[in-house]
Write a protein that holds these residues in place. Structure first.
Motif, PDB file in Angstrom:
ATOM      1  N   ALA A 310      31.322 -32.448  20.740  1.00 25.61           N
ATOM      2  CA  ALA A 310      31.389 -33.210  21.993  1.00 25.61           C
ATOM      3  C   ALA A 310      31.771 -32.325  23.177  1.00 25.61           C
ATOM      4  O   ALA A 310      31.947 -32.816  24.282  1.00 25.61           O
ATOM      5  CB  ALA A 310      32.398 -34.343  21.859  1.00 25.61           C
ATOM      6  N   GLN A 311      31.905 -31.032  22.933  1.00 29.55           N
ATOM      7  CA  GLN A 311      32.349 -30.114  23.988  1.00 29.55           C
ATOM      8  C   GLN A 311      31.164 -29.584  24.798  1.00 29.55           C
ATOM      9  O   GLN A 311      30.092 -29.336  24.267  1.00 29.55           O
ATOM     10  CB  GLN A 311      33.098 -28.934  23.365  1.00 29.55           C
ATOM     11  CG  GLN A 311      33.628 -27.926  24.375  1.00 29.55           C
ATOM     12  CD  GLN A 311      34.568 -26.945  23.724  1.00 29.55           C
ATOM     13  OE1 GLN A 311      35.648 -27.321  23.269  1.00 29.55           O
ATOM     14  NE2 GLN A 311      34.174 -25.696  23.658  1.00 29.55           N
ATOM     15  N   GLN A 312      31.412 -29.404  26.102  1.00 33.70           N
ATOM     16  CA  GLN A 312      30.476 -28.719  26.988  1.00 33.70           C
ATOM     17  C   GLN A 312      31.132 -27.431  27.477  1.00 33.70           C
ATOM     18  O   GLN A 312      32.352 -27.340  27.520  1.00 33.70           O
ATOM     19  CB  GLN A 312      30.147 -29.570  28.214  1.00 33.70           C
ATOM     20  CG  GLN A 312      29.568 -30.935  27.936  1.00 33.70           C
ATOM     21  CD  GLN A 312      29.427 -31.736  29.219  1.00 33.70           C
ATOM     22  OE1 GLN A 312      28.749 -31.333  30.153  1.00 33.70           O
ATOM     23  NE2 GLN A 312      30.105 -32.877  29.270  1.00 33.70           N
ATOM     24  N   ASP A 313      30.313 -26.433  27.827  1.00 36.71           N
ATOM     25  CA  ASP A 313      30.884 -25.294  28.536  1.00 36.71           C
ATOM     26  C   ASP A 313      29.961 -24.892  29.673  1.00 36.71           C
ATOM     27  O   ASP A 313      28.731 -24.962  29.573  1.00 36.71           O
ATOM     28  CB  ASP A 313      31.250 -24.144  27.600  1.00 36.71           C
ATOM     29  CG  ASP A 313      30.118 -23.246  27.168  1.00 36.71           C
ATOM     30  OD1 ASP A 313      29.672 -22.439  28.002  1.00 36.71           O
ATOM     31  OD2 ASP A 313      29.717 -23.311  25.992  1.00 36.71           O
ATOM     32  N   PRO A 335      31.273 -32.052  34.426  1.00 36.53           N
ATOM     33  CA  PRO A 335      32.453 -32.513  35.181  1.00 36.53           C
ATOM     34  C   PRO A 335      33.020 -31.417  36.086  1.00 36.53           C
ATOM     35  O   PRO A 335      32.983 -30.228  35.754  1.00 36.53           O
ATOM     36  CB  PRO A 335      33.458 -32.880  34.085  1.00 36.53           C
ATOM     37  CG  PRO A 335      32.642 -33.050  32.850  1.00 36.53           C
ATOM     38  CD  PRO A 335      31.512 -32.083  32.984  1.00 36.53           C
ATOM     39  N   HIS A 336      33.568 -31.826  37.224  1.00 36.16           N
ATOM     40  CA  HIS A 336      34.245 -30.919  38.155  1.00 36.16           C
ATOM     41  C   HIS A 336      35.657 -31.422  38.416  1.00 36.16           C
ATOM     42  O   HIS A 336      35.906 -32.628  38.442  1.00 36.16           O
ATOM     43  CB  HIS A 336      33.490 -30.837  39.491  1.00 36.16           C
ATOM     44  CG  HIS A 336      32.317 -29.935  39.460  1.00 36.16           C
ATOM     45  ND1 HIS A 336      31.248 -30.130  38.621  1.00 36.16           N
ATOM     46  CD2 HIS A 336      32.032 -28.804  40.171  1.00 36.16           C
ATOM     47  CE1 HIS A 336      30.355 -29.166  38.819  1.00 36.16           C
ATOM     48  NE2 HIS A 336      30.814 -28.357  39.745  1.00 36.16           N
ATOM     49  N   ILE A 344      35.410 -25.195  30.139  1.00 31.52           N
ATOM     50  CA  ILE A 344      35.103 -26.091  29.019  1.00 31.52           C
ATOM     51  C   ILE A 344      35.493 -27.508  29.401  1.00 31.52           C
ATOM     52  O   ILE A 344      36.325 -27.728  30.279  1.00 31.52           O
ATOM     53  CB  ILE A 344      35.821 -25.692  27.707  1.00 31.52           C
ATOM     54  CG1 ILE A 344      37.349 -25.759  27.864  1.00 31.52           C
ATOM     55  CG2 ILE A 344      35.381 -24.333  27.224  1.00 31.52           C
ATOM     56  CD1 ILE A 344      38.106 -25.619  26.554  1.00 31.52           C
ATOM     57  N   TRP A 345      34.848 -28.467  28.733  1.00 35.29           N
ATOM     58  CA  TRP A 345      35.185 -29.883  28.916  1.00 35.29           C
ATOM     59  C   TRP A 345      34.913 -30.616  27.622  1.00 35.29           C
ATOM     60  O   TRP A 345      33.877 -30.411  27.026  1.00 35.29           O
ATOM     61  CB  TRP A 345      34.351 -30.502  30.054  1.00 35.29           C
ATOM     62  CG  TRP A 345      34.794 -31.906  30.352  1.00 35.29           C
ATOM     63  CD1 TRP A 345      34.311 -33.062  29.785  1.00 35.29           C
ATOM     64  CD2 TRP A 345      35.831 -32.293  31.255  1.00 35.29           C
ATOM     65  NE1 TRP A 345      34.979 -34.147  30.276  1.00 35.29           N
ATOM     66  CE2 TRP A 345      35.926 -33.696  31.187  1.00 35.29           C
ATOM     67  CE3 TRP A 345      36.695 -31.604  32.101  1.00 35.29           C
ATOM     68  CZ2 TRP A 345      36.842 -34.411  31.929  1.00 35.29           C
ATOM     69  CZ3 TRP A 345      37.610 -32.309  32.845  1.00 35.29           C
ATOM     70  CH2 TRP A 345      37.671 -33.705  32.765  1.00 35.29           C
ATOM     71  N   PRO A 346      35.843 -31.475  27.146  1.00 31.81           N
ATOM     72  CA  PRO A 346      37.181 -31.719  27.691  1.00 31.81           C
ATOM     73  C   PRO A 346      38.119 -30.570  27.356  1.00 31.81           C
ATOM     74  O   PRO A 346      37.721 -29.626  26.662  1.00 31.81           O
ATOM     75  CB  PRO A 346      37.589 -33.001  26.978  1.00 31.81           C
ATOM     76  CG  PRO A 346      36.878 -32.938  25.663  1.00 31.81           C
ATOM     77  CD  PRO A 346      35.549 -32.291  25.958  1.00 31.81           C
ATOM     78  N   TYR A 354      44.214 -20.883  29.610  1.00 32.61           N
ATOM     79  CA  TYR A 354      43.438 -19.634  29.743  1.00 32.61           C
ATOM     80  C   TYR A 354      41.981 -20.035  29.879  1.00 32.61           C
ATOM     81  O   TYR A 354      41.524 -20.360  30.956  1.00 32.61           O
ATOM     82  CB  TYR A 354      43.693 -18.691  28.569  1.00 32.61           C
ATOM     83  CG  TYR A 354      43.091 -17.307  28.782  1.00 32.61           C
ATOM     84  CD1 TYR A 354      43.474 -16.520  29.864  1.00 32.61           C
ATOM     85  CD2 TYR A 354      42.150 -16.786  27.898  1.00 32.61           C
ATOM     86  CE1 TYR A 354      42.937 -15.257  30.067  1.00 32.61           C
ATOM     87  CE2 TYR A 354      41.619 -15.518  28.079  1.00 32.61           C
ATOM     88  CZ  TYR A 354      42.006 -14.755  29.159  1.00 32.61           C
ATOM     89  OH  TYR A 354      41.465 -13.496  29.352  1.00 32.61           O
ATOM     90  N   HIS A 355      41.213 -20.006  28.791  1.00 32.77           N
ATOM     91  CA  HIS A 355      39.911 -20.675  28.847  1.00 32.77           C
ATOM     92  C   HIS A 355      40.150 -22.177  28.949  1.00 32.77           C
ATOM     93  O   HIS A 355      39.469 -22.881  29.698  1.00 32.77           O
ATOM     94  CB  HIS A 355      39.073 -20.362  27.604  1.00 32.77           C
ATOM     95  CG  HIS A 355      38.743 -18.905  27.447  1.00 32.77           C
ATOM     96  ND1 HIS A 355      38.819 -18.268  26.238  1.00 32.77           N
ATOM     97  CD2 HIS A 355      38.359 -17.980  28.350  1.00 32.77           C
ATOM     98  CE1 HIS A 355      38.484 -17.003  26.394  1.00 32.77           C
ATOM     99  NE2 HIS A 355      38.198 -16.801  27.658  1.00 32.77           N
ATOM    100  N   ASN A 356      41.097 -22.655  28.147  1.00 30.00           N
ATOM    101  CA  ASN A 356      41.525 -24.047  28.227  1.00 30.00           C
ATOM    102  C   ASN A 356      42.180 -24.311  29.579  1.00 30.00           C
ATOM    103  O   ASN A 356      42.988 -23.509  30.067  1.00 30.00           O
ATOM    104  CB  ASN A 356      42.516 -24.333  27.100  1.00 30.00           C
ATOM    105  CG  ASN A 356      42.948 -25.771  27.059  1.00 30.00           C
ATOM    106  OD1 ASN A 356      42.127 -26.664  26.897  1.00 30.00           O
ATOM    107  ND2 ASN A 356      44.233 -26.008  27.216  1.00 30.00           N
ATOM    108  N   ARG A 357      41.809 -25.424  30.198  1.00 23.24           N
ATOM    109  CA  ARG A 357      42.358 -25.804  31.519  1.00 23.24           C
ATOM    110  C   ARG A 357      42.118 -24.707  32.553  1.00 23.24           C
ATOM    111  O   ARG A 357      42.915 -24.516  33.465  1.00 23.24           O
ATOM    112  CB  ARG A 357      43.856 -26.117  31.408  1.00 23.24           C
ATOM    113  CG  ARG A 357      44.172 -27.378  30.638  1.00 23.24           C
ATOM    114  CD  ARG A 357      45.651 -27.513  30.331  1.00 23.24           C
ATOM    115  NE  ARG A 357      46.497 -27.544  31.530  1.00 23.24           N
ATOM    116  CZ  ARG A 357      47.828 -27.611  31.469  1.00 23.24           C
ATOM    117  NH1 ARG A 357      48.438 -27.637  30.288  1.00 23.24           N
ATOM    118  NH2 ARG A 357      48.528 -27.641  32.581  1.00 23.24           N
ATOM    119  N   GLY A 358      40.998 -23.993  32.432  1.00 26.32           N
ATOM    120  CA  GLY A 358      40.785 -22.853  33.301  1.00 26.32           C
ATOM    121  C   GLY A 358      39.519 -22.943  34.150  1.00 26.32           C
ATOM    122  O   GLY A 358      38.479 -23.443  33.704  1.00 26.32           O
ATOM    123  N   ILE A 359      39.630 -22.457  35.384  1.00 31.41           N
ATOM    124  CA  ILE A 359      38.479 -22.179  36.251  1.00 31.41           C
ATOM    125  C   ILE A 359      38.282 -20.670  36.229  1.00 31.41           C
ATOM    126  O   ILE A 359      39.225 -19.921  36.500  1.00 31.41           O
ATOM    127  CB  ILE A 359      38.743 -22.647  37.696  1.00 31.41           C
ATOM    128  CG1 ILE A 359      38.915 -24.163  37.767  1.00 31.41           C
ATOM    129  CG2 ILE A 359      37.619 -22.197  38.632  1.00 31.41           C
ATOM    130  CD1 ILE A 359      39.437 -24.645  39.116  1.00 31.41           C
TER     131      ILE A 359
END
Length: 439
Positions: A310-313, A335-336, A344-346, A354-359
């Protein structure tokens, strides 16, 4: 005038010296950035830029840099954007070295190369490849080519030069197979410069790499290549937590981004040699496997459950729009956040930033270029706004930013981060240049 009140008086005084024009200011939330410049010989500018944002430490809240003869320059009508473009050119210059070193690789090695950033001294395959495609190929094709050539190696027994796989989950290849990203950088240089050495090396290395990857990473059942997601190479950040102790399942997985890079390499070989490498079949297999009718899924997981996650990147989605051209609507579906799109999302729960919760600005840059291809003005504008904001507030093209706040570091207990964040990260530097020039 009200915004300028937030700038320290001594910084404004420095801008009032002979030849400096009046300062212009921009407000980002509670922070203000002020820019002024003075013109030198040949209408080249020296910029002074000041930020009230808590910049990465140690670091000043004011920065001055100059355009040099031969630099690409921007005159957009927006002084801040012009200054950040010049800052990117200056930071690429700062990353230009005559030798590179890393504690893991022993003594320094002579190379007129690009290092990866203030905190990253080596040349990494995926970093230099993406950075070269985004902008280094036309900024300095000779130095970009030297950096790319550094990432080729013969077998220990000699011969059969191949592309070097960077470290990743489980150590390296074949759990990670995104060394093929190298082709993006090489082809970008060859489109801007006549470089016989790089061309010959590219054909040799890509042919041998493709042959080995076909034997060990290709799955004849679905026509896809195995391997971890490109760039998202820290499994605890973007894969299920249980893979931390069992990387076999990551090695069995198939990711959209890495398959697109295999596709790019095969297409590059076809262009350079005229031989068929079955790229058309791979393109069809990728689209069928990863497009779910609404979004591109990031990867197909283990043999135990080979369906799409279910992940997007964002990197994979952007490359799919650019390389496949079949679903431009994917840019609108991604998502933005308020300060830019996450990579990544979610997001992962109970996981440091880092990559998680990262721009990541270089990925945002690819999204800008893909948004132009998709004719999506909203996502293009959102991406450019994010790039400008991040670079302006931090007075550098940063490696990454926290998603919800847009800051270079967020205190959040065990999950604080980004856990590492470098100034003048090479692909962020090149990404800003590319977002402007190609977006």
């Amino acid at each position: 005038a009200d915004a300028l009140d937030a700038i320290p008086a001594d910084a404004l005084d420095a801008m009032d010296g002979t030849g400096w024009g009046p300062a212009e200011s921009w407000t980002f939330g509670s922070d203000t950035v002020a820019v002024t410049f003075k013109e030198g010989e040949g209408d080249l500018r020296t910029y002074s830029i000041t930020s009230t944002h808590p910049v990465p430490q140690p670091g000043p809240s004011e920065r001055t840099f100059s355009e040099q003869a031969g630099d690409p320059i921007l005159r957009s009508g927006v002084l801040l954007t012009d200054a950040l473009f010049a800052m990117a050119v200056e930071e690429a210059r700062q990353n230009s070295v005559s030798e590179i070193s890393d504690g893991a690789f022993g003594e320094a090695i002579e190379c007129e190369c690009y290092k990866t950033g203030e905190k990253w001294n080596w040349v990494w395959t995926r970093d230099i490849a993406y950075a070269t495609e985004l902008g280094l190929a036309w900024l300095n094709p000779e130095r970009a080519a030297a950096s790319l050539l550094f990432k080729l190696s013969e077998l220990k027994t000699g011969g059969e030069r191949q592309i070097v796989q960077d470290t990743g989950t489980g150590g390296s290849w074949p759990v990670s197979t995104d060394r093929v990203t190298w082709a993006r950088g090489a082809m970008a240089v060859l489109r801007y410069a006549d470089h016989p050495e790089l061309k010959a090396a590219a054909i040799e290395a890509m042919e041998h790499s493709a042959k080995v990857d076909r034997l060990y990473a290709f799955d004849v059942r679905d026509g896809l290549y195995r391997g971890e997601t490109s760039f998202l190479d820290w499994r605890e950040q973007s894969y299920p937590g249980w893979t931390a102790q069992n990387v076999v399942h990551v090695g069995m997985s198939k990711s959209l981004s890495t398959n697109l890079n295999h596709l790019f390499l095969l297409r590059s070989l076809e262009e350079l040699t005229g031989k068929d490498h079955k790229s058309a079949d791979l393109a069809v297999a990728i689209d069928q496997a990863f497009w779910d009718g609404t979004v591109y899924r990031s990867y197909l997981m283990t043999e135990l459950d080979p369906g799409p996650t279910a992940q997007q990147d964002l990197l994979a989605t952007s490359l799919a729009v650019l390389d496949l051209g079949t679903h431009p609507e994917a840019m609108a579906a991604y998502p933005h956040g308020p300060h830019g799109p996450p990579v990544i999302w979610p997001q992962q729960q109970l996981t440091p930033i880092y990559h998680n919760r990262g721009i990541w600005p270089f990925v945002t840059s690819y999204s800008v270029i893909a948004s132009r291809e998709a004719k999506n003005a909203a996502t293009l504008k959102a991406g450019l706004d994010s790039l400008v904001r991040g670079a302006a507030l931090n007075l550098s093209h940063m490696e990454n930013l926290e998603l919800a706040t847009g800051t270079h570091f967020l205190e959040d207990g065990d999950y604080s981060g980004p856990v590492i964040n470098s100034r003048r990260q090479l692909w962020s530097v090149a990404g800003f240049l590319g977002a402007i020039a190609h977006g």
